[in-house]
Motif scaffolding. Structure first.
Motif, PDB file in Angstrom:
ATOM      1  N   PHE A 213     -14.123  -3.196   3.470  1.00  0.00           N
ATOM      2  CA  PHE A 213     -12.879  -3.467   2.747  1.00  0.00           C
ATOM      3  C   PHE A 213     -12.186  -4.642   3.409  1.00  0.00           C
ATOM      4  N   ASP A 214     -12.110  -5.746   2.689  1.00  0.00           N
ATOM      5  CA  ASP A 214     -11.544  -6.983   3.224  1.00  0.00           C
ATOM      6  C   ASP A 214     -10.086  -7.072   2.812  1.00  0.00           C
ATOM      7  N   ILE A 215      -9.201  -6.899   3.811  1.00  0.00           N
ATOM      8  CA  ILE A 215      -7.768  -7.015   3.543  1.00  0.00           C
ATOM      9  C   ILE A 215      -7.371  -8.464   3.788  1.00  0.00           C
ATOM     10  N   SER A 216      -7.410  -9.236   2.760  1.00  0.00           N
ATOM     11  CA  SER A 216      -6.986 -10.638   2.795  1.00  0.00           C
ATOM     12  C   SER A 216      -6.879 -11.107   1.365  1.00  0.00           C
ATOM     13  N   GLY A 217      -6.271 -12.256   1.204  1.00  0.00           N
ATOM     14  CA  GLY A 217      -6.169 -12.834  -0.134  1.00  0.00           C
ATOM     15  C   GLY A 217      -5.474 -11.902  -1.103  1.00  0.00           C
ATOM     16  N   LYS A 218      -6.116 -11.666  -2.241  1.00  0.00           N
ATOM     17  CA  LYS A 218      -5.507 -10.869  -3.293  1.00  0.00           C
ATOM     18  C   LYS A 218      -5.301  -9.426  -2.859  1.00  0.00           C
ATOM     19  N   VAL A 219      -6.254  -8.857  -2.083  1.00  0.00           N
ATOM     20  CA  VAL A 219      -6.094  -7.476  -1.626  1.00  0.00           C
ATOM     21  C   VAL A 219      -4.836  -7.350  -0.781  1.00  0.00           C
ATOM     22  N   PHE A 220      -4.638  -8.333   0.133  1.00  0.00           N
ATOM     23  CA  PHE A 220      -3.430  -8.308   0.961  1.00  0.00           C
ATOM     24  C   PHE A 220      -2.187  -8.399   0.088  1.00  0.00           C
ATOM     25  N   ASP A 221      -2.216  -9.287  -0.914  1.00  0.00           N
ATOM     26  CA  ASP A 221      -1.063  -9.412  -1.813  1.00  0.00           C
ATOM     27  C   ASP A 221      -0.813  -8.122  -2.584  1.00  0.00           C
ATOM     28  N   ASP A 222      -1.902  -7.448  -3.011  1.00  0.00           N
ATOM     29  CA  ASP A 222      -1.724  -6.188  -3.743  1.00  0.00           C
ATOM     30  C   ASP A 222      -1.070  -5.127  -2.865  1.00  0.00           C
ATOM     31  N   ILE A 223      -1.470  -5.099  -1.580  1.00  0.00           N
ATOM     32  CA  ILE A 223      -0.855  -4.122  -0.674  1.00  0.00           C
ATOM     33  C   ILE A 223       0.619  -4.434  -0.481  1.00  0.00           C
ATOM     34  N   ILE A 224       0.921  -5.716  -0.264  1.00  0.00           N
ATOM     35  CA  ILE A 224       2.331  -6.109  -0.084  1.00  0.00           C
ATOM     36  C   ILE A 224       3.130  -5.757  -1.336  1.00  0.00           C
ATOM     37  N   ASN A 225       2.548  -5.999  -2.530  1.00  0.00           N
ATOM     38  CA  ASN A 225       3.261  -5.675  -3.765  1.00  0.00           C
ATOM     39  C   ASN A 225       3.473  -4.164  -3.886  1.00  0.00           C
ATOM     40  N   ALA A 226       2.483  -3.364  -3.472  1.00  0.00           N
ATOM     41  CA  ALA A 226       2.660  -1.916  -3.502  1.00  0.00           C
ATOM     42  C   ALA A 226       3.759  -1.475  -2.554  1.00  0.00           C
ATOM     43  N   LEU A 227       3.796  -2.103  -1.366  1.00  0.00           N
ATOM     44  CA  LEU A 227       4.894  -1.800  -0.436  1.00  0.00           C
ATOM     45  C   LEU A 227       6.219  -2.228  -1.017  1.00  0.00           C
ATOM     46  N   ALA A 228       6.220  -3.407  -1.665  1.00  0.00           N
ATOM     47  CA  ALA A 228       7.468  -3.906  -2.245  1.00  0.00           C
ATOM     48  C   ALA A 228       7.944  -2.998  -3.371  1.00  0.00           C
ATOM     49  N   GLN A 229       7.021  -2.443  -4.129  1.00  0.00           N
ATOM     50  CA  GLN A 229       7.415  -1.527  -5.199  1.00  0.00           C
ATOM     51  C   GLN A 229       8.097  -0.296  -4.626  1.00  0.00           C
ATOM     52  N   ASN A 230       7.515   0.252  -3.554  1.00  0.00           N
ATOM     53  CA  ASN A 230       8.118   1.414  -2.918  1.00  0.00           C
ATOM     54  C   ASN A 230       9.462   1.049  -2.298  1.00  0.00           C
ATOM     55  N   ALA A 231       9.487  -0.087  -1.592  1.00  0.00           N
ATOM     56  CA  ALA A 231      10.719  -0.506  -0.924  1.00  0.00           C
ATOM     57  C   ALA A 231      11.806  -0.810  -1.938  1.00  0.00           C
ATOM     58  N   GLY A 232      11.424  -1.532  -3.042  1.00  0.00           N
ATOM     59  CA  GLY A 232      12.427  -1.878  -4.043  1.00  0.00           C
ATOM     60  C   GLY A 232      13.017  -0.659  -4.715  1.00  0.00           C
ATOM     61  N   ALA A 233      12.168   0.350  -4.948  1.00  0.00           N
ATOM     62  CA  ALA A 233      12.675   1.555  -5.584  1.00  0.00           C
ATOM     63  C   ALA A 233      13.608   2.328  -4.669  1.00  0.00           C
ATOM     64  N   SER A 234      13.369   2.244  -3.349  1.00  0.00           N
ATOM     65  CA  SER A 234      14.197   2.996  -2.403  1.00  0.00           C
ATOM     66  C   SER A 234      15.350   2.178  -1.852  1.00  0.00           C
TER      67      SER A 234
END
Length: 1435
Positions: A1115-1136
């Motif tokens: 599992f390569d965490i870089s590029g788009k995968v890294f961005d997807d993780i950040i966006n998932a964190l941002a979704q959680n953070a934005g909701a809270s």
């Protein structure tokens, strides 16, 4: 006419009887046969029998068989042309023979020779002149008229005499008093009169007395107050100048030798407003002395034959026209059921008024079935109307259960028992009834008790165990093998008394009646049939009959009535017009139903055969001076057979003699009358003929002048008719004018008007060149009339005669033409199903409203109610508007426009039917299965068990064998071939050929090039996957999830593992050992990555292995995968994310947003007044793991405004904002200045920098030096204490402070007395610090004691007043702590130091931060954690 002679060759017309219900029941009437014979025998005058000499019958009709209205009226019969000398029996025999003939031929009339005509003319011309003949005819007409008037006067005189005799006879009959018109309640104003009146009948004439509240009214007690009158049989009580005390119940009591009758009414006297009582009345009711029988009443809309369901409700309504229409005096109306007068009750609600008489049956039961008659008393006598009400069984309580019994009644009433009897229900398709249960219920109770334990088989049962004087109701339930029926309607209330006499149940004969005799069904109306039968040979106390029917060819019988009918004739209503039915009858008594009678012959539902009604609408179409062309409209009623002849008569307008125009029948509705005299006015009349004979003549036309038409405009169009009448549209059709004018007709204009209006609207802006027009935009239920004007080059011609009024309303059950394709032959057709039809009806198809007739392109076929127009070879020439009309109906018709698109669609379907193919849901396709097998498959919509097929690969047929499996499934329609070893040799074209009966299908799939490579690659992958899955393997490879606390989890699922299977995590080939070892037996493993940020990028690897093999997931965490993780964190953070919180610091004003997790890799944007903010010295942006913040350094008024933070997760943006302006900015700015000053004080206060220990242990006689470095601006003051007492500098204890930096306490040659707690206090004007040291002194040779700390060292700051007044958004303590004087002890200083000068409180809602870990020495004042000003990193 009497005395006239006619030649033997003149027309003889037989009018045969119509087989209506009434004639079938009563036989041949005196007016049923009419014979016109001009044979030369004089007509014998028939004897007129007055009505009073005829046999008297009941006023209420007992002939239930048809919906009828009886009106008493006098009509004078017109003189007939001829009469017959034959006897009635001879005429009946001839009529019977004529009816039995297979075909009816109109006889040839008046076929004279030319010589006979010449001789007749010469004979008449020679003997008398034309003028003398006219005078004789006029004298004869006057003589006959005078004779008729004299006979009429004599009859009227005799009627009056008989009426008086009838009155005298009626007066001799004893009769109880009865109120014809009862008292009515009144409400009047005070000081106004009121009149109570009533009408009483009885023999001898009753005496009426008046009472007020039960006290006799005596006019002498109050002279002028009361007045009692009796005029013309109307008794009245007049109260003059009513007072409120006159409010009471008044009653009139009528008495004669046979009994007493009472009528009561309430008088309410109201006082006007302002006189002590509120006004509740509008106008004083108008009193009238008119009796209801003096009103003129006419019936308009009458209730028809009705159908109800048991348990439902129905209303029978008849609208009335009443003259005069008085609101307080409705007409006198009576309702009857089967000749029995109905009384108002809960089961029969009656209302007369508002222009209608209404009978409502709110709770229908089969007992309510019967012939209902409404009788209205009018000025001229009575008028009445009758119609039958059918009540069918409600849904059974269980499938197959019988219907409810009916007519439950109690007989032989005694003190302890009664005999309950009832009528059995009709059973048609249900199982036979095996018995009945009888239930009883005491009056006023709802509890029913079953009286018999076992079902009783006969329709009577003695109920015992009753209580004397108690009242009961009874009901009955029927039982068969399927279940128990619904209960019957409960009986009338019965009281158990030992009565001397009571109604007894008659009859001792046991057993059911014998079956009824022959059943005969005859035509009645278009929806009913008249059925009559012979009574059973053995009646055995017959209750009535049940009639059943069924459609010819069907096995299912249906009940025609649900209540036993007493007569041997019945009209079955509600039948389908044009359908054929068969009937049977059963007799009923208390023991049940008899055997069924023999079935009647099949009969088609059609109106009874009769002569046609009169034609109408005679129109002049053309005239050339010697001949006139006429047209007329067909009769409204054809009489049940086709109209096949018309006869025209003419006469001069100034003559009374009619002359026949045609001897030979005219079959069309247009005729040219020749040999006319120009300038003479003529009148015409027309008669129509059918199989039954010649009908009545039409009314004479208006006088028409025989004058040649010379106008250039065309004559009138004629024969206006309607088709396809719907709720908003219709089609108008007409025929071209006979007279065209100076040039040919080029078009037509159509005008329309509402019925009764003279304002016509032209529907066509320009003249149409065809003779039909579809009219749209009509209002449903509105009636319209139309006319047509022809147009040629000279102009607009005469308008046609107005059409008949037509109502915009579709016939019930109307259907439209349906276009389709025959599923068997593939023929394209148009089909129409008629909602009604009769025996003489034909389907007439037209294209563009021109009859098709015999045409090789189409063929019309009819079967029953359906007609089909089939196209032989349809193409574009067949496009157009097709219509169909059903003759001899009430306008049943429809149309359909065949468009090119619809025809093409049907042709495609036709081709598919004629050239069938096996329809495929899915063509040939492939899929790669496990183990690398490749499946080739297709799916048909439907397959039969005889289907055959073959697979062809690269032009070679393939069969099942090693490595290849071919099969099919009829249920799913799937045909498939599976290749076990798919290699490069399998590249090529695959084809499947299918044969299923006559149908064929073929489907191919090309597997070459990239398509084949992709399939081969997938097959090899699946093969490897199969091998991989033989050992431990990942069922789901690594993927990430984000938890609620924003922890990133790398997860996977494993399969085929065992306890010995190992699992390891790696990042960039470096093994990761998680706190919790992975548990492979759970089937899932996960690696948590908390506080995820850019540092966590990299390649992660999970390795699963044991002795069976090894599997790896990357599992390569870089590029788009890294961005997807950040966006998932941002979704959680934005909701809270919380709302922005204002926090002041010494450096400036900070806006903070708390959330579950924050990292600078998130896409966050700070904005000021919708402008993006970049991090700078002025605006610093940063954050921690718990929050994001933006700080305004050294704020000014420019920084006022709205601030917001936007957190984007790639899908949506979460926004939080704060308005930093107004009072919020003022408070924040003041707090910032306060904190800035406090920070300056903290920075420059006095403090101990370092050098002092916590504990000192020293031997006696040694020297102790306590030295430390202090700092402060300005230079602080230093004070030493021992045991909270200030230490003064002496030879033994020397205190020094050098250079404003170094403070020391030197004790020379310490002694045990020097042990204790020492402390130093360093302070200046900004504050200070207090530090403690514990000193222990021991003697030489003694064991070194354990160090004993003194009191815990706590911050001992000496706060001073802050130059800036303490203000913050959340008010802190505003009382500054004063600087302690030198004389204060360390204890007091510690206690004061514990209270800082000003503790800023953050604005709500600021989450409470964690308490910071206190340092070794406390600082004063110490701001809380969120008040500190960390230096944000620069970007």
């Amino acid at each position: 006419m009497e005395g006239e002679q006619h030649s033997p060759g003149e027309r003889v017309i037989f009018l045969l009887p119509s087989a209506s219900a009434s004639q079938a029941a009563s036989g041949w009437s005196s007016t049923a046969l009419r014979c016109f014979n001009l044979s030369g025998v004089p007509v014998m005058p028939s004897k007129v029998t007055p009505w009073y000499k005829k046999k008297r019958v009941s006023q209420v009709k007992t002939d239930y068989a048809y919906d009828h209205t009886k009106c008493v009226c006098a009509k004078q019969q017109t003189a007939v042309r001829t009469s017959s000398s034959k006897s009635v029996s001879q005429v009946q025999a001839q009529a019977t023979v004529a009816m039995a003939e297979p075909a009816y031929t109109i006889p040839a009339f008046r076929q004279r020779t030319a010589d006979e005509g010449t001789e007749e003319y010469q004979r008449v011309s020679t003997k008398v002149g034309k003028g003398l003949t006219v005078i004789q005819e006029e004298l004869h007409r006057m003589r006959m008229t005078t004779k008729a008037q004299v006979d009429s006067i004599a009859i009227q005189r005799e009627v009056r005499n008989m009426m008086y005799k009838k009155t005298d006879v009626l007066e001799d009959i004893p009769k109880l008093p009865d109120f014809l018109v009862a008292l009515r309640p009144h409400t009047v104003w005070e000081k106004t009169p009121v009149k109570l009146f009533c009408t009483v009948q009885g023999n001898p004439r009753p005496i009426v007395k008046w009472y007020k509240g039960g006290v006799p009214v005596d006019p002498l007690t109050a002279p002028g107050k009361y007045k009692i009158e009796n005029k013309y049989g109307v008794h009245s009580l007049i109260i003059s100048r009513c007072a409120v005390s006159d409010t009471a119940e008044y009653s009139a009591v009528a008495t004669n030798a046979h009994g007493t009758a009472t009528s009561k009414a309430t008088v309410t006297v109201k006082r006007a407003a302002g006189s002590g009582e509120s006004c509740q009345l509008g106008l004083v009711p108008h009193l009238t002395e008119i009796h209801p029988s003096k009103l003129e009443v006419s019936m308009l809309d009458r209730f028809s034959v009705s159908f109800g369901v048991e348990g439902g409700s129905i209303s029978l309504v008849c609208t009335l026209v009443v003259v005069p229409d008085l609101p307080n005096l409705p007409p006198l109306a009576q309702w009857y059921r089967d000749d029995k007068l109905l009384k108002p009750s809960k089961l029969a609600e009656m209302l007369v008024g508002g222009g209608a008489a209404r009978l409502t049956l709110p709770h229908l039961a089969k007992d309510d079935e019967g012939l209902y008659t409404l009788r209205i008393f009018t000025k001229d006598g009575t008028t009445e109307h009758s119609a039958y009400l059918f009540v069918s069984d409600a849904a059974p309580s269980a499938p197959g259960a019988p219907g409810a019994p009916l007519s439950v009644k109690a007989y032989d009433i005694n003190a302890d028992y009664v005999l309950v009897a009832w009528k059995p229900p009709n059973t048609v398709n249900e199982m036979a009834i095996t018995g009945y249960f009888v239930d009883r219920c005491e009056s006023g109770s709802d509890t029913w008790v079953q009286c018999n334990d076992a079902p009783v088989k006969v329709c009577k049962y003695p109920v015992h165990g009753l209580k004397v004087g108690h009242s009961y109701h009874f009901r009955v339930r029927a039982v068969n093998s399927a279940g128990i029926s619904r209960p019957s309607r409960k009986s009338d209330k019965v009281t158990a008394l030992d009565a001397a006499e009571s109604e007894r149940l008659q009859g001792t004969d046991e057993g059911v009646p014998s079956a009824p005799g022959q059943v005969v069904a005859t035509r009645n109306t278009k929806s009913s049939v008249f059925v009559q039968w012979d009574a059973p040979k053995y009646l055995k106390n017959l209750m009535g009959y049940y009639i059943d029917g069924r459609i010819a060819g069907s096995k299912e019988w249906f009940p025609c009535n649900h209540k036993p009918f007493k007569h041997t004739r019945f009209v079955v209503h509600g039948l389908i017009p044009g359908e054929s039915y068969t009937f049977r009858v059963q007799a009923v008594n208390v023991y049940g139903l008899s055997e069924e009678s023999q079935e009647s012959s099949s009969i088609t539902v059609e109106p009874a055969l009769a002569t046609p009604s009169a034609p109408f609408g005679i129109t002049l179409l053309s005239c050339d001076g010697s001949s006139m062309t006429l047209a007329w409209k067909k009769p409204k009623h054809c009489g049940g057979s086709k109209v096949n002849a018309y006869y025209i008569d003419k006469r001069n307008a100034d003559s009374l003699v009619w002359k026949e125009v045609n001897l030979v029948a005219v079959t069309e509705r247009i005729c040219t009358v020749d040999n006319l005299t120009e300038g003479t006015f003529y009148e015409f009349k027309v008669q129509a003929a059918n199989m039954a004979g010649v009908g009545v003549p039409s009314a004479p036309s208006a006088p028409m002048k025989c004058e040649a038409w010379t106008m250039e405009e065309p004559g009138p169009a004629y024969d206006l008719s309607f088709s396809e009448v719907r709720c908003q549209s219709l089609v108008l059709l007409w025929k071209a004018p006979v007279y065209t004018g100076a040039s040919a007709v080029t078009g037509y204009l159509v005008d329309m008007a509402k019925k009764g209006s003279s304002e016509f609207v032209t529907l066509t802006q320009e003249a149409v060149n065809h003779r039909y027009l579809k009219v749209t935009g009509l209002k449903e239920g509105e009636t319209y009339v139309f006319r047509v004007r022809s147009v040629n080059a000279a102009g607009v011609g005469k308008p046609s005669k107005l059409s008949e009024p037509i109502c915009a309303k579709a016939l019930p059950g109307t259907q439209e033409i349906v276009a389709g394709v025959d599923e068997e032959t593939g023929d394209v057709f148009l089909s129409f199903e008629a909602c009604e039809i009769c025996e003489t009806s034909n389907f007439v198809w037209s294209k563009n409203y021109k009859a098709i007739g015999e045409c090789p392109r189409v063929a019309a076929t009819s079967k029953g109610r359906t007609s089909r127009l089939t196209f032989s070879s349809p193409d574009k020439d067949d496009l157009g508007a097709y219509s169909v009309v059903v003759t001899d109906t009430e306008g049943v018709s429809a149309s359909h426009t065949l468009t090119e698109d619809a025809l093409n669609t049907m042709l495609e379907l036709s081709y598919a039917i004629r050239h069938p193919i096996v329809p495929l849901k899915h063509g040939l396709n492939y899929e790669v299965l496990e183990k690398g097998h490749v499946r080739f498959w297709l799916q048909a919509v439907k397959l039969s068990s005889s289907v055959s097929y073959r697979f062809i690969v690269n032009d070679k047929e393939v069969t099942s064998g090693e490595g290849i499996k071919i099969s099919h499934d009829v249920a799913t329609g799937v045909i498939q071939m599976t290749v076990d070893h798919f290699t490069r040799a399998n590249e090529g074209t695959y084809t499947v050929q299918i044969h299923d009966g006559k149908a064929k299908a073929q489907s191919s799939l090309v597997m070459v090039g990239d398509v084949f490579k992709a399939a081969l690659k997938e097959a090899e992958f699946q093969r490897k996957e199969h091998i991989r899955k033989q050992g431990p393997h990942f069922s789901e490879y690594l993927y990430f999830t984000v938890t609620e606390d924003c922890t990133v989890m790398l997860a996977c699922k494993v399969a085929n593992v065992k306890k010995e299977t190992s699992f390891h995590w790696y990042k960039e080939d470096d093994e990761i050992v998680p706190e919790t070892p992975p548990n492979v037996m759970s089937g899932a493993c996960a690696l948590p990555i908390p506080m995820f940020s850019r540092k966590d990028q990299g390649v992660y690897k999970a390795v699963l292995s044991d002795d069976r093999g090894k599997d790896t997931s990357l599992f390569d965490i870089s590029g788009k995968v890294f961005d997807d993780i950040i966006n998932a964190l941002a979704q959680n953070a934005g909701a809270s994310a919380s709302e922005l919180v204002l926090q002041c610091t010494p450096e400036g004003i900070r806006l903070q947003c708390y959330m579950n997790y924050y990292t600078e890799e998130m896409k966050t944007v700070w904005k000021h007044k919708e402008s993006k903010i970049a991090s700078s010295e002025k605006m610093r942006i940063g954050g921690t793991a718990e929050m994001a913040w933006m700080q305004i350094c050294d704020p000014s008024d420019k920084e006022k405004g709205n601030y917001s933070i936007e957190i984007s997760d790639g899908v949506q943006t979460h926004t939080r904002s704060f308005d930093l302006s107004g009072q919020a900015y003022t408070d924040a700015y003041e707090e910032y200045l306060r904190l800035k000053a406090a920070a300056f004080a903290e920075k420059n206060r006095g403090r101990v920098v370092g050098g002092l220990p916590d504990v000192v242990t020293i031997m006696e006689a040694k020297s102790l030096s306590l030295t430390c470095t202090v700092w402060g601006e300005p230079t602080p003051e230093v004070t030493w204490f021992k045991n909270e007492q200030e230490v003064a500098s002496t030879e033994h204890t020397k205190v020094t402070f050098e250079g404003g930096k170094f403070a020391s306490l030197v004790i020379t040659k310490v002694t045990p007395e020097d042990s204790g707690k020492y402390s130093i206090n360093v302070r200046n004007k900004y504050g200070g610090e207090f530090v403690e040291i514990t000193v222990s002194v021991y003697k030489q040779g003694e064991q070194i004691p354990e160090p004993k700390l003194g009191h815990p060292k706590t911050p001992a700051a000496t706060p001073v007043s802050t130059p800036v007044p303490p203000k913050s958004p959340a008010p802190p303590s505003k009382t500054p702590t004063p600087v302690p004087p030198k004389a204060q002890t360390p204890a007091s200083m510690r206690s004061q130091a514990s209270t800082p000068a000003s503790t800023p409180v953050p604005k709500s809602p600021t989450p409470t931060p964690k308490s910071p870990t206190p340092s070794r020495s406390a600082k004063s004042p110490t701001p809380p954690r969120f008040m500190k000003s960390p230096t944000p990193p620069r970007k």
